[in-house]
Write a protein that holds these residues in place. Sequence first.
Motif, PDB file in Angstrom:
ATOM      1  N   ALA A  26      22.196 -22.875  10.040  1.00 35.05           N
ATOM      2  CA  ALA A  26      21.565 -23.690   9.225  1.00 35.05           C
ATOM      3  C   ALA A  26      21.618 -25.292   9.243  1.00 35.05           C
ATOM      4  CB  ALA A  26      21.508 -23.500   7.801  1.00 35.05           C
ATOM      5  N   PHE A  27      22.774 -25.753   9.198  1.00 35.67           N
ATOM      6  CA  PHE A  27      23.169 -27.134   9.272  1.00 35.67           C
ATOM      7  C   PHE A  27      22.884 -27.973  10.648  1.00 35.67           C
ATOM      8  CE2 PHE A  27      25.698 -26.594   5.229  1.00 35.67           C
ATOM      9  CZ  PHE A  27      25.140 -27.820   4.465  1.00 35.67           C
ATOM     10  N   ILE A  28      23.295 -26.986  11.581  1.00 36.45           N
ATOM     11  CA  ILE A  28      22.897 -27.777  13.039  1.00 36.45           C
ATOM     12  C   ILE A  28      21.510 -27.660  13.112  1.00 36.45           C
ATOM     13  CG2 ILE A  28      23.124 -26.936  15.437  1.00 36.45           C
ATOM     14  CD1 ILE A  28      25.823 -25.514  14.623  1.00 36.45           C
ATOM     15  N   ASP A  29      20.709 -26.678  12.523  1.00 31.52           N
ATOM     16  CA  ASP A  29      19.180 -26.771  12.800  1.00 31.52           C
ATOM     17  C   ASP A  29      18.627 -28.061  11.824  1.00 31.52           C
ATOM     18  OD1 ASP A  29      19.153 -24.834  14.346  1.00 31.52           O
ATOM     19  OD2 ASP A  29      18.546 -23.268  12.483  1.00 31.52           O
ATOM     20  N   LEU A  30      19.369 -28.630  10.858  1.00 36.65           N
ATOM     21  CA  LEU A  30      19.191 -29.645  10.192  1.00 36.65           C
ATOM     22  C   LEU A  30      19.453 -31.004  10.948  1.00 36.65           C
ATOM     23  CD1 LEU A  30      19.890 -28.811   6.489  1.00 36.65           C
ATOM     24  CD2 LEU A  30      17.778 -29.130   7.536  1.00 36.65           C
ATOM     25  N   GLY A  31      20.247 -31.105  12.023  1.00 34.65           N
ATOM     26  CA  GLY A  31      20.703 -31.958  12.849  1.00 34.65           C
ATOM     27  C   GLY A  31      22.269 -32.221  12.664  1.00 34.65           C
ATOM     28  N   VAL A  32      22.906 -31.552  11.877  1.00 35.62           N
ATOM     29  CA  VAL A  32      24.452 -31.686  11.439  1.00 35.62           C
ATOM     30  C   VAL A  32      25.176 -31.205  12.554  1.00 35.62           C
ATOM     31  CG1 VAL A  32      26.348 -31.637   9.791  1.00 35.62           C
ATOM     32  CG2 VAL A  32      23.801 -31.944   9.040  1.00 35.62           C
ATOM     33  N   ILE A  33      25.183 -31.612  13.831  1.00 34.65           N
ATOM     34  CA  ILE A  33      25.665 -31.037  14.718  1.00 34.65           C
ATOM     35  C   ILE A  33      27.416 -30.744  15.059  1.00 34.65           C
ATOM     36  CG2 ILE A  33      23.946 -31.536  16.566  1.00 34.65           C
ATOM     37  CD1 ILE A  33      25.608 -33.697  17.411  1.00 34.65           C
ATOM     38  N   MET A  71      23.523 -38.868   8.562  1.00 34.16           N
ATOM     39  CA  MET A  71      21.924 -38.711   8.323  1.00 34.16           C
ATOM     40  C   MET A  71      21.795 -38.426   7.047  1.00 34.16           C
ATOM     41  SD  MET A  71      21.404 -34.971  10.127  1.00 34.16           S
ATOM     42  CE  MET A  71      19.743 -34.830   9.875  1.00 34.16           C
ATOM     43  N   GLU A  72      20.337 -38.597   6.589  1.00 34.68           N
ATOM     44  CA  GLU A  72      20.045 -38.497   5.099  1.00 34.68           C
ATOM     45  C   GLU A  72      19.619 -37.008   5.054  1.00 34.68           C
ATOM     46  OE1 GLU A  72      20.464 -40.027   2.222  1.00 34.68           O
ATOM     47  OE2 GLU A  72      21.578 -41.414   3.293  1.00 34.68           O
ATOM     48  N   LEU A  73      19.958 -36.224   4.180  1.00 32.09           N
ATOM     49  CA  LEU A  73      19.623 -34.966   3.778  1.00 32.09           C
ATOM     50  C   LEU A  73      19.573 -34.711   2.395  1.00 32.09           C
ATOM     51  CD1 LEU A  73      22.084 -32.933   5.878  1.00 32.09           C
ATOM     52  CD2 LEU A  73      19.739 -33.230   6.547  1.00 32.09           C
ATOM     53  N   SER A  74      18.357 -34.147   1.668  1.00 31.91           N
ATOM     54  CA  SER A  74      18.098 -33.889   0.248  1.00 31.91           C
ATOM     55  C   SER A  74      19.074 -32.925  -0.081  1.00 31.91           C
ATOM     56  CB  SER A  74      16.653 -33.480  -0.026  1.00 31.91           C
ATOM     57  OG  SER A  74      16.398 -32.098   0.647  1.00 31.91           O
ATOM     58  N   ALA A  75      19.145 -32.878  -1.496  1.00 32.92           N
ATOM     59  CA  ALA A  75      20.122 -32.106  -2.124  1.00 32.92           C
ATOM     60  C   ALA A  75      19.543 -30.740  -1.910  1.00 32.92           C
ATOM     61  CB  ALA A  75      20.166 -32.233  -3.759  1.00 32.92           C
ATOM     62  N   GLU A  76      18.252 -30.529  -1.863  1.00 28.29           N
ATOM     63  CA  GLU A  76      17.571 -29.122  -1.830  1.00 28.29           C
ATOM     64  C   GLU A  76      18.047 -28.683  -0.076  1.00 28.29           C
ATOM     65  OE1 GLU A  76      13.137 -26.781  -2.190  1.00 28.29           O
ATOM     66  OE2 GLU A  76      13.396 -29.060  -2.219  1.00 28.29           O
ATOM     67  N   GLN A  77      17.654 -29.505   0.698  1.00 35.32           N
ATOM     68  CA  GLN A  77      18.200 -29.086   2.184  1.00 35.32           C
ATOM     69  C   GLN A  77      19.618 -28.505   2.222  1.00 35.32           C
ATOM     70  OE1 GLN A  77      16.795 -32.727   4.102  1.00 35.32           O
ATOM     71  NE2 GLN A  77      15.463 -31.436   5.320  1.00 35.32           N
ATOM     72  N   ILE A  78      20.330 -29.552   1.628  1.00 40.30           N
ATOM     73  CA  ILE A  78      22.118 -29.115   1.686  1.00 40.30           C
ATOM     74  C   ILE A  78      22.260 -27.606   0.857  1.00 40.30           C
ATOM     75  CG2 ILE A  78      24.409 -29.717   1.057  1.00 40.30           C
ATOM     76  CD1 ILE A  78      23.245 -32.673   1.279  1.00 40.30           C
ATOM     77  N   THR A  80      20.246 -25.015   0.136  1.00 47.78           N
ATOM     78  CA  THR A  80      19.634 -23.982   1.064  1.00 47.78           C
ATOM     79  C   THR A  80      20.491 -23.783   2.328  1.00 47.78           C
ATOM     80  OG1 THR A  80      17.322 -24.682   0.615  1.00 47.78           O
ATOM     81  CG2 THR A  80      17.646 -23.430   2.360  1.00 47.78           C
ATOM     82  N   ALA A  81      21.080 -24.869   3.280  1.00 53.15           N
ATOM     83  CA  ALA A  81      21.796 -24.543   4.135  1.00 53.15           C
ATOM     84  C   ALA A  81      23.022 -24.005   3.721  1.00 53.15           C
ATOM     85  CB  ALA A  81      21.950 -25.796   5.110  1.00 53.15           C
ATOM     86  N   TRP A  82      23.718 -24.626   2.580  1.00 59.29           N
ATOM     87  CA  TRP A  82      25.001 -24.110   2.275  1.00 59.29           C
ATOM     88  C   TRP A  82      24.891 -22.858   1.785  1.00 59.29           C
ATOM     89  CZ3 TRP A  82      29.622 -24.620   2.986  1.00 59.29           C
ATOM     90  CH2 TRP A  82      30.789 -24.500   2.163  1.00 59.29           C
ATOM     91  N   ASN A  83      24.032 -22.425   0.993  1.00 61.42           N
ATOM     92  CA  ASN A  83      23.767 -21.110   0.576  1.00 61.42           C
ATOM     93  C   ASN A  83      23.489 -19.910   1.616  1.00 61.42           C
ATOM     94  OD1 ASN A  83      24.564 -21.929  -2.055  1.00 61.42           O
ATOM     95  ND2 ASN A  83      22.476 -22.169  -2.626  1.00 61.42           N
ATOM     96  N   ASN A 113      32.522 -22.569  -5.314  1.00 60.75           N
ATOM     97  CA  ASN A 113      32.135 -23.991  -5.731  1.00 60.75           C
ATOM     98  C   ASN A 113      30.766 -23.840  -6.424  1.00 60.75           C
ATOM     99  OD1 ASN A 113      29.656 -24.514  -3.825  1.00 60.75           O
ATOM    100  ND2 ASN A 113      31.051 -23.487  -2.481  1.00 60.75           N
ATOM    101  N   LEU A 114      30.410 -24.692  -7.230  1.00 64.62           N
ATOM    102  CA  LEU A 114      29.362 -24.636  -8.183  1.00 64.62           C
ATOM    103  C   LEU A 114      28.166 -24.488  -7.455  1.00 64.62           C
ATOM    104  CD1 LEU A 114      28.937 -24.736 -11.359  1.00 64.62           C
ATOM    105  CD2 LEU A 114      28.487 -27.290 -10.910  1.00 64.62           C
ATOM    106  N   ILE A 115      27.896 -24.786  -6.367  1.00 63.51           N
ATOM    107  CA  ILE A 115      26.626 -24.474  -5.715  1.00 63.51           C
ATOM    108  C   ILE A 115      26.617 -22.973  -5.388  1.00 63.51           C
ATOM    109  CG2 ILE A 115      24.987 -25.130  -3.862  1.00 63.51           C
ATOM    110  CD1 ILE A 115      26.795 -27.816  -3.611  1.00 63.51           C
ATOM    111  N   HIS A 116      27.742 -22.555  -4.746  1.00 66.09           N
ATOM    112  CA  HIS A 116      27.540 -20.989  -4.290  1.00 66.09           C
ATOM    113  C   HIS A 116      27.628 -20.226  -5.659  1.00 66.09           C
ATOM    114  CE1 HIS A 116      29.232 -21.534  -0.020  1.00 66.09           C
ATOM    115  NE2 HIS A 116      27.817 -21.507  -0.359  1.00 66.09           N
ATOM    116  N   TYR A 117      28.253 -20.671  -6.580  1.00 65.18           N
ATOM    117  CA  TYR A 117      28.500 -19.813  -7.901  1.00 65.18           C
ATOM    118  C   TYR A 117      27.102 -19.652  -8.471  1.00 65.18           C
ATOM    119  CZ  TYR A 117      29.800 -18.293 -12.590  1.00 65.18           C
ATOM    120  OH  TYR A 117      30.089 -17.552 -13.787  1.00 65.18           O
TER     121      TYR A 117
END
Length: 204
Positions: A26-33, A71-78, A80-83, A113-117
Amino acid sequence: MQNIKNIIFDMGGIFLGIDYNKTEKAFIDLGVINFPELYTQHKASTMFEDLETGKILPAEFYKKLCEKAGMELSAEQIDTAWNAMLGDFSANTLQWLEEVAKKFNIYLFSNTNLIHYKAFQQIFQQQTGKKSFDDYFLKAYYSHDLGLRKPYMEAFLKILELENLVAEETLFIDDTPGNIKGAEQAGLHTLLLLPPKTVLELDL
């Protein structure tokens, strides 16, 4: 399980399905190679360790991740990928857990972490209709609240201290070898549960 009175369980890979490859993709698809260099099941960069020990909050994590990614990513994008790694809870293992709780004092210790929790509690509620996964345990410890994470020995010693548990009477179950080593250093009995084996096959 002679002399064992207490069991401390890991969560991810034990009760909750986890697929680290989905988050990596998911992160690589966002460009975080370079994401694989930053985080895996067995090793995390300082940024992720800080998030998992509550040293930084999600807002600072988003900022640092964007800096690392260049690169700039939104909190929502992060989010979604992180979860993306989070799967479902196994109904069979939850039922099994209720039975085990009749024989042992059971606890949870999860690196999270708080996001996953927030995300996995929502998954749990949607799946089961119950309030919180934490309710299965006498106490659920999460690294971002405890301020310590696996595999460090100090994290296990802290839980033993907080719960007044005797290490020799306590079993720790996890699916990550490094975490098992940390628990052993703290004097706990350990059980490495590697897939495809599940807790349903344990004779406790």
